[in-house]
Design an enzyme around this catalytic site. Sequence first.
Site, mmCIF file in Angstrom:
data_model
loop_
_atom_site.group_PDB
_atom_site.id
_atom_site.type_symbol
_atom_site.label_atom_id
_atom_site.label_comp_id
_atom_site.label_asym_id
_atom_site.label_seq_id
_atom_site.Cartn_x
_atom_site.Cartn_y
_atom_site.Cartn_z
ATOM 1 N N GLY A 84 0.788 -1.227 0.000
ATOM 2 C CA GLY A 84 0.000 0.000 0.000
ATOM 3 C C GLY A 84 0.816 1.272 0.000
ATOM 4 N N ASN A 88 1.514 3.043 -2.534
ATOM 5 C CA ASN A 88 0.791 3.997 -3.405
ATOM 6 C C ASN A 88 -0.431 4.561 -2.690
ATOM 7 O OD1 ASN A 88 2.021 4.132 -6.256
ATOM 8 N ND2 ASN A 88 2.129 1.953 -5.738
ATOM 9 N N ARG A 133 -10.939 -19.667 1.340
ATOM 10 C CA ARG A 133 -10.542 -18.461 0.604
ATOM 11 C C ARG A 133 -11.652 -18.111 -0.397
ATOM 12 N NH1 ARG A 133 -7.080 -17.245 -4.002
ATOM 13 N NH2 ARG A 133 -6.246 -15.176 -3.668
ATOM 14 N N LEU A 154 -10.239 -8.944 -12.384
ATOM 15 C CA LEU A 154 -11.679 -8.711 -12.211
ATOM 16 C C LEU A 154 -12.432 -9.053 -13.492
ATOM 17 C CD1 LEU A 154 -11.292 -5.314 -10.355
ATOM 18 C CD2 LEU A 154 -12.051 -7.481 -9.331
ATOM 19 N N ASN A 197 -6.132 1.568 -13.256
ATOM 20 C CA ASN A 197 -5.155 0.640 -12.692
ATOM 21 C C ASN A 197 -3.753 1.186 -12.908
ATOM 22 O OD1 ASN A 197 -4.144 -1.873 -11.623
ATOM 23 N ND2 ASN A 197 -3.621 -2.466 -13.718
ATOM 24 N N HIS A 218 -0.016 0.092 -13.482
ATOM 25 C CA HIS A 218 0.692 -1.113 -13.956
ATOM 26 C C HIS A 218 2.183 -0.795 -14.138
ATOM 27 C CE1 HIS A 218 1.269 -4.968 -15.860
ATOM 28 N NE2 HIS A 218 2.011 -4.359 -16.770
ATOM 29 N N SER A 233 2.446 2.716 -16.007
ATOM 30 C CA SER A 233 1.318 3.286 -16.754
ATOM 31 C C SER A 233 0.079 3.308 -15.872
ATOM 32 C CB SER A 233 0.974 2.409 -17.974
ATOM 33 O OG SER A 233 2.094 2.204 -18.796
ATOM 34 N N LEU A 264 -7.066 -7.937 -19.636
ATOM 35 C CA LEU A 264 -6.027 -7.598 -18.649
ATOM 36 C C LEU A 264 -5.036 -6.550 -19.177
ATOM 37 C CD1 LEU A 264 -4.935 -8.420 -15.803
ATOM 38 C CD2 LEU A 264 -3.371 -9.942 -17.024
ATOM 39 N N ASP A 265 -4.882 -5.461 -18.441
ATOM 40 C CA ASP A 265 -3.897 -4.406 -18.724
ATOM 41 C C ASP A 265 -4.008 -3.851 -20.149
ATOM 42 O OD1 ASP A 265 -2.861 -4.831 -16.161
ATOM 43 O OD2 ASP A 265 -1.438 -6.348 -16.864
HETATM 44 C C1 GRF Z 1 3.185 -1.589 -7.461
HETATM 45 O O1 GRF Z 1 4.534 -1.625 -7.732
HETATM 46 C C2 GRF Z 1 2.372 -1.819 -8.701
HETATM 47 O O2 GRF Z 1 3.004 -1.474 -9.853
HETATM 48 C C3 GRF Z 1 2.149 -3.300 -8.668
HETATM 49 O O3 GRF Z 1 2.008 -3.595 -7.312
HETATM 50 C C4 GRF Z 1 2.776 -2.694 -6.557
HETATM 51 C C5 GRF Z 1 1.966 -2.187 -5.442
HETATM 52 O O4 GRF Z 1 2.739 -1.515 -4.503
HETATM 53 N N1 GRF Z 1 1.026 -3.669 -9.472
HETATM 54 P P1 GRF Z 1 2.068 -0.890 -3.217
HETATM 55 O O5 GRF Z 1 1.171 -1.947 -2.615
HETATM 56 O O6 GRF Z 1 1.326 0.331 -3.625
HETATM 57 O O7 GRF Z 1 3.231 -0.592 -2.305
#
Ligand code: GRF
Length: 235
Positions: free
Chosen positions: A28, A30, A81, A112, A126, A128, A155, A163-164
């Site tokens: 987390g 970001n 799960r 998803l 998203n 990526h 990106s 996907l992506d």
């Molecule tokens: C990021 O590097 C993103 O590109 C990838 O997962 C990572 C997530 O990092 N898809 P964080 O959980 O935000 O630290």
Amino acid sequence: MTLSPIPTDTSSHANQPLRIAVLVSGSGSNLQVLIDAMQAGVLPIEIVGVISNREDAYATTRAKDAGIPVAVLSHAASGKRMGIKTFETHASAQLATWQPDLVVLAGFMRVLSGTFIDNAPAPMINLHPSLLPAYKGLDTHQRAIQSGERHHGCSIHVVTAELDAGAVLTQALTEIKPHEMADSLQARVQKLEHQLLPWTILLLAKGALSMNSVQASQQENKFLPLLPLKLHIRD
Ligand code: GRF
């Protein structure tokens, strides 16, 4: 797919923060950048909730520490799960409660379904770790190095069932250093992510970027540069 427009300064939402729900699976970092920017008042957002598909994701601690509602959707009541369908049913109900303007996948590691994406109450973006359309999927840093790429980066794209593969809105790029290892490159790209994500959300919140599609945005904004907008950040 029809995407509802993001509120802009000229809409009835003027001066209202953009309501954001964030989906996470891991550390987390970001999410933390968004929390910090929100708390500092530099990003006009309100993080209305965080959904994690993993109980042990540190992102949930970051959200709770910031007083943000958290939904952990990892296991069914039986202890098994959660399958993706069950996850999506619960996530849809949760998003309907929070009513976000935008859903941000920030390190969310499950794929998803098109039905979930199409029926979400808000458009989704998203983050990526590659310069899409190159290197969709996993292990992007290692694959970019092995292919002898000179540039790599991250990106932000519109989420679609493929996907992506949705329209790329923004990218941040850096040069791959000679003999660079994947973990070093990953760390440098993550620094780019921490700048690209808030920057992109700011552009969306201000209406400077259109979510509808890259093409639509070109028609609407003849005087703005072609998408994706590219940020070249030097170390
Ligand atoms: C990021 O590097 C993103 O590109 C990838 O997962 C990572 C997530 O990092 N898809 P964080 O959980 O935000 O630290």
